[in-house]
Scaffold this motif. Structure first.
Motif, short mmCIF file in Angstrom:
data_model
loop_
_atom_site.label_atom_id
_atom_site.label_comp_id
_atom_site.label_asym_id
_atom_site.label_seq_id
_atom_site.Cartn_x
_atom_site.Cartn_y
_atom_site.Cartn_z
N ASP A 81 0.87 -1.18 0.00
CA ASP A 81 0.00 0.00 0.00
C ASP A 81 0.91 1.22 0.00
N ILE A 82 0.71 2.12 -0.95
CA ILE A 82 1.60 3.29 -1.05
C ILE A 82 0.77 4.56 -1.05
N PRO A 83 1.18 5.57 -0.27
CA PRO A 83 0.44 6.83 -0.25
C PRO A 83 0.34 7.45 -1.63
N SER A 84 -0.75 8.12 -1.90
CA SER A 84 -1.01 8.67 -3.23
C SER A 84 -0.12 9.85 -3.57
N VAL A 85 0.69 10.34 -2.61
CA VAL A 85 1.62 11.42 -2.93
C VAL A 85 2.76 10.92 -3.80
N PHE A 86 2.96 9.60 -3.90
CA PHE A 86 4.02 9.05 -4.73
C PHE A 86 3.52 8.88 -6.16
N ARG A 87 4.36 9.28 -7.11
CA ARG A 87 4.05 9.14 -8.53
C ARG A 87 5.07 8.19 -9.16
N GLU A 88 4.56 7.17 -9.80
CA GLU A 88 5.40 6.08 -10.30
C GLU A 88 6.14 6.44 -11.59
N THR A 89 7.37 5.99 -11.70
CA THR A 89 8.12 5.95 -12.95
C THR A 89 8.35 4.49 -13.29
N THR A 90 7.72 3.99 -14.33
CA THR A 90 7.78 2.57 -14.65
C THR A 90 9.11 2.21 -15.30
N PRO A 91 9.84 1.23 -14.78
CA PRO A 91 11.11 0.82 -15.40
C PRO A 91 10.89 0.08 -16.72
N GLY A 92 11.82 0.27 -17.66
CA GLY A 92 11.86 -0.54 -18.88
C GLY A 92 10.84 -0.22 -19.93
N LEU A 93 10.42 1.05 -20.06
CA LEU A 93 9.42 1.40 -21.07
C LEU A 93 10.05 1.68 -22.43
#
Length: 249
Positions: free
Chosen positions: A9-21
């Motif tokens: 579960d991760i707080p919504s303040v974090f914005r993901e950067t997806t590896p390997g795109l």
């Protein structure tokens, strides 16, 4: 070695950067972020620059073995602050997680000496080696500073090294490494309020079970490659008086 999925579960303040795109998927993610921030009308040249940078960062994360990466940027008491969270997975040969953690704890304590806090930490998902330190300062290149000189930037870092228990994933021989770093060292205790529930929410799933946990929250997903299944939980980026692991002083 059994495939391991990591859920959390991760707080919504974090914005993901997806590896390997690749370029197409990087463009889609950049546009999704832009739409969310009301910036979808940016010039095409600016969008292309953002996509190129995002794709480069994504490739670097994948090359480093990172399976999940996210950044938070906001304010604590009207002061701007940021931090980065990553989750990596590497093979590790072990029979017993307690022995593995005891060994890692001893090795890291000897390596860092008085320059870090090293301890074992029981988590719901399993026993971990916890390392909290201020690594060698980063340096901001002179071309980006007003003084025209390199500027050192202090960084605070937390790492949790968790051998996946056989009870969670039979046949697992995987070390999960969680790393959180921030140059906003004055806000360390505030970030710990976000990190404690995140670490306590970690759970490991065998191949085929990701996103199908009993009682799991709606919205759980498994990303391509089966590396993890994050669940977003709203949480403001502000001091709340919650628990803290430690603080630098």
């Amino acid at each position: 070695m059994s495939a391991v999925h990591v859920a959390f579960d991760i707080p919504s303040v974090f914005r993901e950067t997806t590896p390997g795109l690749d370029t197409q998927r990087a463009h889609a993610e950049v546009m999704a972020h832009a739409d969310a921030q009301g910036g979808s009308d940016l010039p095409a040249e600016r969008i292309d620059q953002m996509v190129a940078e995002y794709e480069k960062n994504s490739a670097m994360l994948a090359a480093a073995g990172v399976r999940y990466s996210a950044t938070c940027f906001g304010q604590f008491d009207d002061e701007w602050s940021m931090g980065t969270l990553t989750i990596g997975m590497t093979p590790l040969a072990y029979r017993d997680t307690e022995i593995a953690v005891a060994g890692m704890t001893k090795i890291f304590a000897a390596k860092h000496g008085p320059n870090a806090e090293v301890s074992s930490l029981p988590l719901p998902c399993g026993l971990a080696t916890l390392v909290i330190q201020q690594p060698t300062a980063l340096r901001m290149p002179a071309e980006f500073t007003a003084s025209g000189e390199d500027v050192p930037i202090d960084v605070a870092q937390l790492q949790a090294f968790i051998p996946v228990p056989q009870s969670a994933v039979p046949g697992a021989q995987t070390l999960v490494t969680v790393t959180f770093s921030t140059p906003s060292t004055d806000h360390w205790a505030d970030y710990c309020e976000l990190l404690v529930p995140f670490l306590q929410s970690l759970r490991f799933l065998p191949d085929g079970d990701a996103g199908q946990e009993p009682g799991d929250r709606d919205g759980a997903t498994t990303r391509d490659g089966g590396a993890y299944a994050p669940v977003e939980v709203p949480a403001p980026l502000s001091a709340t008086g919650g628990p803290a692991l430690t603080s630098f002083g």
